[in-house]
Design an enzyme around this catalytic site. Structure first.
Site, PDB file in Angstrom:
ATOM      1  N   HIS A 124       0.821  -1.213   0.000  1.00  0.00           N
ATOM      2  CA  HIS A 124       0.000   0.000   0.000  1.00  0.00           C
ATOM      3  C   HIS A 124       0.860   1.270   0.000  1.00  0.00           C
ATOM      4  O   HIS A 124       0.406   2.332   0.418  1.00  0.00           O
ATOM      5  CB  HIS A 124      -0.989  -0.014   1.174  1.00  0.00           C
ATOM      6  CG  HIS A 124      -2.029  -1.082   1.046  1.00  0.00           C
ATOM      7  ND1 HIS A 124      -2.798  -1.531   2.093  1.00  0.00           N
ATOM      8  CD2 HIS A 124      -2.430  -1.798  -0.042  1.00  0.00           C
ATOM      9  CE1 HIS A 124      -3.621  -2.476   1.654  1.00  0.00           C
ATOM     10  NE2 HIS A 124      -3.407  -2.666   0.374  1.00  0.00           N
ATOM     11  N   CYS A 174       7.919  18.908  -6.303  1.00  0.00           N
ATOM     12  CA  CYS A 174       8.873  17.981  -6.928  1.00  0.00           C
ATOM     13  C   CYS A 174      10.233  18.650  -7.098  1.00  0.00           C
ATOM     14  O   CYS A 174      10.304  19.807  -7.538  1.00  0.00           O
ATOM     15  CB  CYS A 174       8.308  17.560  -8.273  1.00  0.00           C
ATOM     16  SG  CYS A 174       9.434  16.606  -9.284  1.00  0.00           S
ATOM     17  N   GLU A 242      -7.725 -10.634  17.469  1.00  0.00           N
ATOM     18  CA  GLU A 242      -9.033 -11.311  17.446  1.00  0.00           C
ATOM     19  C   GLU A 242      -9.113 -12.195  16.207  1.00  0.00           C
ATOM     20  O   GLU A 242      -8.256 -12.109  15.333  1.00  0.00           O
ATOM     21  CB  GLU A 242     -10.149 -10.260  17.405  1.00  0.00           C
ATOM     22  CG  GLU A 242     -10.123  -9.426  16.146  1.00  0.00           C
ATOM     23  CD  GLU A 242     -10.526  -7.969  16.356  1.00  0.00           C
ATOM     24  OE1 GLU A 242     -11.076  -7.636  17.402  1.00  0.00           O
ATOM     25  OE2 GLU A 242     -10.273  -7.177  15.427  1.00  0.00           O
ATOM     26  N   ALA A 258       1.168  -8.583  19.213  1.00  0.00           N
ATOM     27  CA  ALA A 258       2.252  -9.048  18.339  1.00  0.00           C
ATOM     28  C   ALA A 258       3.618  -8.928  19.025  1.00  0.00           C
ATOM     29  O   ALA A 258       4.473  -9.802  18.878  1.00  0.00           O
ATOM     30  CB  ALA A 258       2.251  -8.225  17.053  1.00  0.00           C
TER      31      ALA A 258
HETATM   32  C1  BJW Z   1      -3.260  -6.493  16.586  1.00  0.00           C
HETATM   33  C2  BJW Z   1      -2.789  -5.635  17.555  1.00  0.00           C
HETATM   34  C3  BJW Z   1      -1.625  -6.024  18.220  1.00  0.00           C
HETATM   35  C4  BJW Z   1      -4.552  -4.748  16.752  1.00  0.00           C
HETATM   36  N1  BJW Z   1      -1.026  -7.177  17.919  1.00  0.00           N
HETATM   37  N2  BJW Z   1      -2.658  -7.629  16.299  1.00  0.00           N
HETATM   38  C5  BJW Z   1     -15.820  -5.056  -2.811  1.00  0.00           C
HETATM   39  C6  BJW Z   1     -15.344  -6.331  -2.567  1.00  0.00           C
HETATM   40  C7  BJW Z   1     -13.990  -6.622  -2.611  1.00  0.00           C
HETATM   41  C8  BJW Z   1     -13.055  -5.619  -2.920  1.00  0.00           C
HETATM   42  C9  BJW Z   1     -13.529  -4.360  -3.158  1.00  0.00           C
HETATM   43  C10 BJW Z   1     -14.901  -4.083  -3.124  1.00  0.00           C
HETATM   44  N3  BJW Z   1     -15.046  -2.752  -3.395  1.00  0.00           N
HETATM   45  C11 BJW Z   1     -13.820  -2.198  -3.601  1.00  0.00           C
HETATM   46  C12 BJW Z   1     -12.896  -3.169  -3.463  1.00  0.00           C
HETATM   47  C13 BJW Z   1     -11.428  -3.004  -3.582  1.00  0.00           C
HETATM   48  C14 BJW Z   1     -10.845  -2.360  -2.332  1.00  0.00           C
HETATM   49  C15 BJW Z   1     -11.206  -3.222  -1.111  1.00  0.00           C
HETATM   50  O1  BJW Z   1     -10.575  -4.218  -0.831  1.00  0.00           O
HETATM   51  N4  BJW Z   1     -12.202  -2.806  -0.357  1.00  0.00           N
HETATM   52  C16 BJW Z   1     -12.698  -3.600   0.769  1.00  0.00           C
HETATM   53  C17 BJW Z   1     -12.495  -2.830   2.079  1.00  0.00           C
HETATM   54  C18 BJW Z   1     -14.130  -3.932   0.500  1.00  0.00           C
HETATM   55  N5  BJW Z   1      -9.407  -2.341  -2.551  1.00  0.00           N
HETATM   56  C19 BJW Z   1      -8.831  -1.331  -3.188  1.00  0.00           C
HETATM   57  O2  BJW Z   1      -9.448  -0.344  -3.562  1.00  0.00           O
HETATM   58  C20 BJW Z   1      -7.351  -1.498  -3.473  1.00  0.00           C
HETATM   59  N6  BJW Z   1      -7.114  -1.266  -4.841  1.00  0.00           N
HETATM   60  C21 BJW Z   1      -7.643  -2.055  -5.800  1.00  0.00           C
HETATM   61  O3  BJW Z   1      -8.289  -3.052  -5.528  1.00  0.00           O
HETATM   62  O4  BJW Z   1      -7.402  -1.624  -7.079  1.00  0.00           O
HETATM   63  C22 BJW Z   1      -8.164  -2.232  -8.125  1.00  0.00           C
HETATM   64  C23 BJW Z   1      -9.588  -1.696  -8.059  1.00  0.00           C
HETATM   65  C24 BJW Z   1      -9.808  -0.356  -8.243  1.00  0.00           C
HETATM   66  C25 BJW Z   1     -11.127   0.136  -8.188  1.00  0.00           C
HETATM   67  C26 BJW Z   1     -12.195  -0.714  -7.895  1.00  0.00           C
HETATM   68  C27 BJW Z   1     -11.945  -2.075  -7.680  1.00  0.00           C
HETATM   69  C28 BJW Z   1     -10.632  -2.548  -7.780  1.00  0.00           C
HETATM   70  C29 BJW Z   1      -6.553  -0.472  -2.714  1.00  0.00           C
HETATM   71  C30 BJW Z   1      -6.598  -0.693  -1.244  1.00  0.00           C
HETATM   72  C31 BJW Z   1      -5.897   0.459  -0.521  1.00  0.00           C
HETATM   73  C32 BJW Z   1      -6.002   0.335   0.986  1.00  0.00           C
HETATM   74  N7  BJW Z   1      -5.546   1.564   1.588  1.00  0.00           N
HETATM   75  C33 BJW Z   1      -5.587   1.673   3.036  1.00  0.00           C
HETATM   76  C34 BJW Z   1      -5.211   3.113   3.499  1.00  0.00           C
HETATM   77  C35 BJW Z   1      -6.118   4.225   3.034  1.00  0.00           C
HETATM   78  C36 BJW Z   1      -5.481   5.573   3.294  1.00  0.00           C
HETATM   79  C37 BJW Z   1      -5.886   6.221   4.609  1.00  0.00           C
HETATM   80  O5  BJW Z   1      -7.064   6.484   4.823  1.00  0.00           O
HETATM   81  O6  BJW Z   1      -4.976   6.493   5.398  1.00  0.00           O
HETATM   82  O7  BJW Z   1      -4.637   0.753   3.585  1.00  0.00           O
HETATM   83  S1  BJW Z   1      -7.108   1.136   3.731  1.00  0.00           S
HETATM   84  C38 BJW Z   1      -6.405   0.456   5.186  1.00  0.00           C
HETATM   85  O8  BJW Z   1      -6.728  -0.959   5.271  1.00  0.00           O
HETATM   86  C39 BJW Z   1      -4.876   0.544   4.980  1.00  0.00           C
HETATM   87  C40 BJW Z   1      -4.421  -0.829   5.404  1.00  0.00           C
HETATM   88  O9  BJW Z   1      -3.182  -1.151   4.803  1.00  0.00           O
HETATM   89  C41 BJW Z   1      -5.552  -1.733   4.982  1.00  0.00           C
HETATM   90  C42 BJW Z   1      -5.608  -3.031   5.725  1.00  0.00           C
HETATM   91  O10 BJW Z   1      -5.871  -2.825   7.070  1.00  0.00           O
HETATM   92  P1  BJW Z   1      -5.141  -3.693   8.187  1.00  0.00           P
HETATM   93  O11 BJW Z   1      -3.686  -3.499   8.097  1.00  0.00           O
HETATM   94  O12 BJW Z   1      -5.633  -5.082   8.101  1.00  0.00           O
HETATM   95  O13 BJW Z   1      -5.616  -2.954   9.528  1.00  0.00           O
HETATM   96  P2  BJW Z   1      -6.983  -3.127  10.328  1.00  0.00           P
HETATM   97  O14 BJW Z   1      -7.122  -1.937  11.180  1.00  0.00           O
HETATM   98  O15 BJW Z   1      -8.119  -3.467   9.449  1.00  0.00           O
HETATM   99  O16 BJW Z   1      -6.729  -4.423  11.226  1.00  0.00           O
HETATM  100  C43 BJW Z   1      -5.771  -4.475  12.256  1.00  0.00           C
HETATM  101  C44 BJW Z   1      -5.736  -5.878  12.838  1.00  0.00           C
HETATM  102  O17 BJW Z   1      -4.710  -5.920  13.816  1.00  0.00           O
HETATM  103  C45 BJW Z   1      -7.038  -6.273  13.542  1.00  0.00           C
HETATM  104  O18 BJW Z   1      -7.369  -7.603  13.167  1.00  0.00           O
HETATM  105  C46 BJW Z   1      -6.678  -6.216  15.026  1.00  0.00           C
HETATM  106  O19 BJW Z   1      -7.350  -7.196  15.804  1.00  0.00           O
HETATM  107  C47 BJW Z   1      -5.210  -6.505  15.000  1.00  0.00           C
HETATM  108  N8  BJW Z   1      -4.427  -5.927  16.106  1.00  0.00           N
HETATM  109  N9  BJW Z   1      -3.657  -4.565  17.673  1.00  0.00           N
HETATM  110  C48 BJW Z   1      -1.614  -7.973  16.954  1.00  0.00           C
HETATM  111  N10 BJW Z   1      -1.084  -5.247  19.221  1.00  0.00           N
HETATM  112 ZN    ZN Z   2       7.912  16.387 -11.138  1.00  0.00          ZN
END
Ligand code: BJW
Ligand code: ZN
Length: 273
Positions: A124, A174, A242, A258
């Site tokens: 990401h 830039c 979880e 973790a």
């Molecule tokens: C602990 C802990 C401790 C806590 N020890 N554990 C419908 C169906 C399927 C897919 C799609 C859909 N509609 C759209 C999509 C595609 C979309 C998507 O997947 N959406 C779903 C949410 C439905 N994906 C995209 O858009 C991606 N691009 C793409 O697919 O391009 C092609 C395309 C384009 C257009 C349309 C369709 C396809 C891009 C994804 C970009 C994600 N970006 C983000 C940041 C956004 C910027 C911001 O606002 O700052 O990335 S979103 C956010 O989630 C971030 C993370 O990297 C990502 C994942 O989250 P993560 O890391 O899993 O964190 P959490 O908070 O969810 O979970 C934390 C976990 O840790 C929990 O389980 C806790 O229990 C645990 N935990 N403390 C151990 N101490």
């Molecule tokens: Zn430039």
């Protein structure tokens, strides 16, 4: 989670030489960076339908620049203060010892690198890289520059137009063409960096163990990687707070912080399997 399960999982992992570690926000939670989802998550405060995609951010910039200011200030404060925790550090050591092939992360922080890991695939993107909106070149956003931007934000507290003007002024330009830049992170609806995803998939296909740490497993296409590892016969171990979509398919799942569990799973001096 029982102690004997932890010992068994650590023993199985100690026999592996091509471990891929797949991380999400949970691995950095104990470093002070909040997760996205769940209690205390970033999205309790900032709506993902607005702050998770570029059109939403553009809209908030124009209509509520103060909210955008809060979002950027929170992000900079959090990232500037964060330090690698025990999980990042032990992963870095295990890579240096030749046990881990790569870290594949969804995180945009630099804590794996600062924890000593050299091969990090950042699905990401990277908050410490800027991409030019005009010429497309990328360049580093070093911590010093980040701190200076953070300081400049402090003086901007009132007047929508004044905030808009100041935000425009301090947006990094830039080094090559003076164009506006944006953080090189992937928002919803944007493609993941194709070569990074391809290499992450290659490592996942050929790993002998896949260690999942701190992800809710709901964001695609990243969420498919554990299934790919499983389908190739890798040992799958999960560490999370979880249950997740991976819990059922994992050989072992451990629920807890973790920073405590990962060092037990890949200790610096592994016992012979
Ligand atoms: C602990 C802990 C401790 C806590 N020890 N554990 C419908 C169906 C399927 C897919 C799609 C859909 N509609 C759209 C999509 C595609 C979309 C998507 O997947 N959406 C779903 C949410 C439905 N994906 C995209 O858009 C991606 N691009 C793409 O697919 O391009 C092609 C395309 C384009 C257009 C349309 C369709 C396809 C891009 C994804 C970009 C994600 N970006 C983000 C940041 C956004 C910027 C911001 O606002 O700052 O990335 S979103 C956010 O989630 C971030 C993370 O990297 C990502 C994942 O989250 P993560 O890391 O899993 O964190 P959490 O908070 O969810 O979970 C934390 C976990 O840790 C929990 O389980 C806790 O229990 C645990 N935990 N403390 C151990 N101490
Ligand atoms: Zn430039």
């Amino acid at each position: 989670m029982s102690r004997s399960d932890l010992t068994e999982a650590a023993g199985r992992l100690s026999a592996c030489r091509r471990i891929v570690v797949f991380t999400g926000a949970g691995v950095s939670a104990e470093s002070g960076i909040p997760t996205f989802r769940g209690e205390g998550g970033i999205w309790e405060k900032y709506d993902p339908d607005v702050f998770g995609n570029i059109p939403g951010l553009g809209q908030v910039w124009l209509t509520q620049p103060q909210r955008l200011l809060d979002f950027i200030t929170d992000a900079l404060d959090t990232f500037l203060a964060a330090q690698p925790n025990a999980a990042h550090l032990v992963i870095g050591k295990a890579e240096a010892a030749g046990r881990i092939r790569a870290v594949v992360t969804q995180n945009v922080d630099d804590l794996h690198e600062r924890g000593g890991t050299r091969t990090v695939f950042k699905l990401h993107g990277d908050l410490y890289t800027l991409r030019c909106l005009r010429c497309g070149r990328s360049g580093p956003l070093d911590r010093g520059r980040m701190e200076r931007i953070r300081d400049q934000l402090d003086g901007m507290r009132s007047g929508r137009l004044a905030i808009l003007k100041k935000l425009w002024e301090i947006m990094p330009r830039c080094g090559e063409c003076e164009g506006l830049t944006r953080p090189d992170v992937v928002f919803f609806g944007e493609s993941l960096p194709a070569n990074v995803l391809r290499q992450a998939e290659e490592e996942t296909r050929s790993c002998d163990a896949f260690l999942i740490v701190g992800t809710s497993g709901v964001v695609y296409p990243a969420a498919l990687l554990p299934k790919l590892a499983r389908s190739r016969g890798a040992l799958v171990v999960e560490v999370n707070r979880e249950a997740s979509p991976y819990t059922e398919m994992s050989d072992f799942s451990f629920f807890g912080p973790a920073g405590s569990i990962v060092p037990e799973l890949i200790p610096e001096s592994p016992r012979p399997a």
